[in-house]
Design a protein around this motif. Sequence first.
Motif, PDB file in Angstrom:
ATOM      1  N   LYS A 158       6.899  10.886   0.547  1.00 12.44           N
ATOM      2  CA  LYS A 158       6.371   9.513   0.562  1.00 12.44           C
ATOM      3  C   LYS A 158       7.519   8.500   0.573  1.00 12.44           C
ATOM      4  O   LYS A 158       7.394   7.431   1.159  1.00 12.44           O
ATOM      5  CB  LYS A 158       5.448   9.297  -0.630  1.00 12.44           C
ATOM      6  CG  LYS A 158       4.158  10.072  -0.457  1.00 12.44           C
ATOM      7  CD  LYS A 158       3.164   9.765  -1.525  1.00 12.44           C
ATOM      8  CE  LYS A 158       1.940  10.619  -1.365  1.00 12.44           C
ATOM      9  NZ  LYS A 158       2.203  12.055  -1.607  1.00 12.44           N
ATOM     10  N   TYR A 175      -1.378  -0.954  -9.405  1.00 12.31           N
ATOM     11  CA  TYR A 175      -1.485  -1.714  -8.159  1.00 12.31           C
ATOM     12  C   TYR A 175      -0.983  -3.147  -8.367  1.00 12.31           C
ATOM     13  O   TYR A 175      -0.216  -3.671  -7.562  1.00 12.31           O
ATOM     14  CB  TYR A 175      -2.956  -1.762  -7.691  1.00 12.31           C
ATOM     15  CG  TYR A 175      -3.419  -0.541  -6.937  1.00 12.31           C
ATOM     16  CD1 TYR A 175      -3.250   0.734  -7.465  1.00 12.31           C
ATOM     17  CD2 TYR A 175      -4.033  -0.646  -5.695  1.00 12.31           C
ATOM     18  CE1 TYR A 175      -3.681   1.857  -6.787  1.00 12.31           C
ATOM     19  CE2 TYR A 175      -4.463   0.480  -4.999  1.00 12.31           C
ATOM     20  CZ  TYR A 175      -4.287   1.725  -5.563  1.00 12.31           C
ATOM     21  OH  TYR A 175      -4.710   2.841  -4.881  1.00 12.31           O
ATOM     22  N   PRO A 213       0.816  -1.234   0.000  1.00 11.92           N
ATOM     23  CA  PRO A 213       0.000   0.000   0.000  1.00 11.92           C
ATOM     24  C   PRO A 213       0.841   1.272   0.000  1.00 11.92           C
ATOM     25  O   PRO A 213       0.535   2.224  -0.722  1.00 11.92           O
ATOM     26  CB  PRO A 213      -0.829  -0.111   1.284  1.00 11.92           C
ATOM     27  CG  PRO A 213      -0.837  -1.560   1.604  1.00 11.92           C
ATOM     28  CD  PRO A 213       0.460  -2.102   1.122  1.00 11.92           C
ATOM     29  N   LEU A 214       1.922   1.277   0.797  1.00 13.71           N
ATOM     30  CA  LEU A 214       2.728   2.497   0.870  1.00 13.71           C
ATOM     31  C   LEU A 214       3.564   2.697  -0.396  1.00 13.71           C
ATOM     32  O   LEU A 214       3.886   3.827  -0.758  1.00 13.71           O
ATOM     33  CB  LEU A 214       3.632   2.455   2.112  1.00 13.71           C
ATOM     34  CG  LEU A 214       3.443   3.664   3.020  1.00 13.71           C
ATOM     35  CD1 LEU A 214       2.056   3.653   3.614  1.00 13.71           C
ATOM     36  CD2 LEU A 214       4.482   3.698   4.127  1.00 13.71           C
ATOM     37  N   ASN A 233       0.856   3.904  -3.029  1.00 11.55           N
ATOM     38  CA  ASN A 233       0.217   5.188  -2.714  1.00 11.55           C
ATOM     39  C   ASN A 233       0.992   6.374  -3.291  1.00 11.55           C
ATOM     40  O   ASN A 233       2.142   6.602  -2.949  1.00 11.55           O
ATOM     41  CB  ASN A 233       0.097   5.319  -1.190  1.00 11.55           C
ATOM     42  CG  ASN A 233      -0.427   6.676  -0.792  1.00 11.55           C
ATOM     43  OD1 ASN A 233      -1.340   7.200  -1.428  1.00 11.55           O
ATOM     44  ND2 ASN A 233       0.174   7.268   0.221  1.00 11.55           N
ATOM     45  N   SER A 234       0.351   7.114  -4.170  1.00 12.61           N
ATOM     46  CA  SER A 234       0.989   8.293  -4.763  1.00 12.61           C
ATOM     47  C   SER A 234      -0.050   9.394  -4.902  1.00 12.61           C
ATOM     48  O   SER A 234      -1.201   9.123  -5.263  1.00 12.61           O
ATOM     49  CB  SER A 234       1.527   7.976  -6.155  1.00 12.61           C
ATOM     50  OG  SER A 234       2.462   6.948  -6.084  1.00 12.61           O
ATOM     51  N   SER A 235       0.340  10.577  -4.593  1.00 16.90           N
ATOM     52  CA  SER A 235      -0.548  11.720  -4.791  1.00 16.90           C
ATOM     53  C   SER A 235       0.318  12.973  -4.839  1.00 16.90           C
ATOM     54  O   SER A 235       1.478  12.946  -4.419  1.00 16.90           O
ATOM     55  CB  SER A 235      -1.553  11.825  -3.640  1.00 16.90           C
ATOM     56  OG  SER A 235      -0.867  11.937  -2.421  1.00 16.90           O
ATOM     57  N   CYS A 292       1.338   7.352 -11.579  1.00 17.91           N
ATOM     58  CA  CYS A 292       0.211   8.118 -11.019  1.00 17.91           C
ATOM     59  C   CYS A 292       0.105   9.484 -11.697  1.00 17.91           C
ATOM     60  O   CYS A 292      -0.986   9.935 -12.047  1.00 17.91           O
ATOM     61  CB  CYS A 292       0.401   8.271  -9.511  1.00 17.91           C
ATOM     62  SG  CYS A 292      -0.864   9.266  -8.738  1.00 17.91           S
TER      63      CYS A 292
END
Lengths: 406, 248
Positions: A110, A173, A69-70, A73-75, A153
Amino acid sequence: MNLAQLRSERRSRFWGKEVLPYLGYVIQSGVAVLLLFLLIAFSAWYTSLVQHIPAGLPIRWIMLILLVPLTVNSSFRTYLQPADTVFLLPQESRMNHYFNASWISGVVYKLLGLALLFLISWPLYVRSDEAPKSCGLFLVVLMALKLVSSYGCWKELRMVSRRAAMSYRILRYVIIALAVGAWLWQPVGRSLIFIVLIAVTYFVALRVPAKHLVAWERLIAQEKTHSGRVLMMLGWFVNVPGRQQRIYARKWLSWAGNRIPWKPGAAYRYLLMKSFVRSDILGIVLRAGILGALLVWWTRGGMLGSGIYLFFVFLAGVQLSSLLRYHSESFWLHVYPIPPGSRRTNAIGLAFQIQLLFAFLIWLPLLGAIGEKPGAVLITLAGGIVLSLLFRFFAGRKKTADDDDE
Amino acid sequence: MNGNTVLEIQGLSGGYSLNRPVLHNISFQVKPGEMVGLIGLNGAGKSTTMKHILGLMNPQKGEIRVQGKKREEDSEAYHGSLAFVPESPLLYEEMTVREHLEFTARAYGVARTDYEERANRLAQIFRMQDKMDSLSTHLSKGMRQKVMIMCAFVARPSLYIIDEPFLGLDPLGIRSLLDFMVELKEGGTSILLSSHILSTIENYCDRFIVLHQGSVIAQGTLQDIAAQAGTSGAGLEEMFYTLVQGRD
């Protein structure tokens, strides 16, 4: 126009004027102290676990569940505003100057978070795995995968077709999960070849869909969601002005609230229920419920199970407390003839009922241990109910600046 | 106070700052079954007057009564006697059109059967049948404005405060709105309407209140306004132009 400076000013304004003034209150709040206490308790438990690792611990699966998940996870925080579609549109071809910092800060923080999680989990991994990989190489692989995910992303955000963006998100994913899985289970050489091949294929695939130069509307909507989440997290500790968060249509829940009594005194409850079922909070509570139920099932029959159960009931209470601040600045609630006092009563009542339902549902896995320890299982449920009642009690006492009763 | 008055404003002065009032000693009335046009240039004080009526701003001087009651006396009855259509749509992004109507009906204590009947009729009048289950975020600006109008009309208070309702509406929407307002008026409902489209409201309003720089400079029927402006046989636009010309 200096676009890099504009972004920097907006960033400073958001963190300096909208977040920083509340940090003092966060530190002072009781919830912050409780979280600190939980952190200390976790540290003690984790140290003990590392010293006495149970035989047959599925460490590769644990690392996969922790790291994927980590890594995925991108934003990106862009600080874009709706008016930018008018005022910054002429600068579209130069917007890379604006976005450079978004990209860097979106990746660097991140990467640090992922590295921290990896270093925390490393002692457990290195002592449990039969053939652990080298720490440095493991970290480099994770960082590289994180960069791949962030790049993907960013490309997804620019895709013209929403369906294509969603498909590529799923692809990302899957690719990251496969890559981390290969790294954990396969020998170094073989897994590295696999990771390189899969990454190259992914980069080539990313070139296919048509993309906007700048996907203005999507980036603005994303920015709204991100800033809303930051303020929602602050809202767990102090009262912050409400900001619209992301809305999820959730047509399968459109029936929720329709059976609320048809009277002005319950009108606000109707509004709140509709807001809740289409909010971020429902998603968070559902995810916490599923994770909590799984952990409670896994640890049932011991004190740890009861502790985890109460922690998740507490977590749900903290999340649901956001409902008390919903619509605090709503225009219509000042204009419509809603009975004085009904807003607060309805909000507290609804949050309590949802927390109680949550407490009951995640208690059900403990029934697996009722044959062995019926007393402990029932006392744990009683603890969950008492915790929910305490949340209701303190919510009732808490005065808010926008309290309509005053 | 006149017992046969739905809205009575007496000597109202107010604004955002005590030192710089925006409204100066405003007085007017709206009687049952009357449609009154509130007209003025940008910044004349129309929206500020409406905010005072809605209870969003407190008068510095003077008083406002709706159905004979001040807001401080009985807030619930006061707000239950009026409905508002704002200039820009203010909708809950997380609710569908139908849910907006239902929330309004619940808040105003409209019976469920009345709500269903009214909601269906309004959806038909404003051509929104196929949008009833759409989230408000998925609507165009004109449709969002229609939702605002439908929400106000699903409740049936004695007074409507309507601020620039035609902005963003298509020609059929404007016609439907005007027809519906006439129907309400004939049923005894009062309407205070603000608009810059003077040629349209000229034919629908019974009386007009001309605001300029926070003061009432003329009020009455079209003939009264013509007399005060010193123009006869002219349209409302011409009268208005004459009244505000040279007053800056």
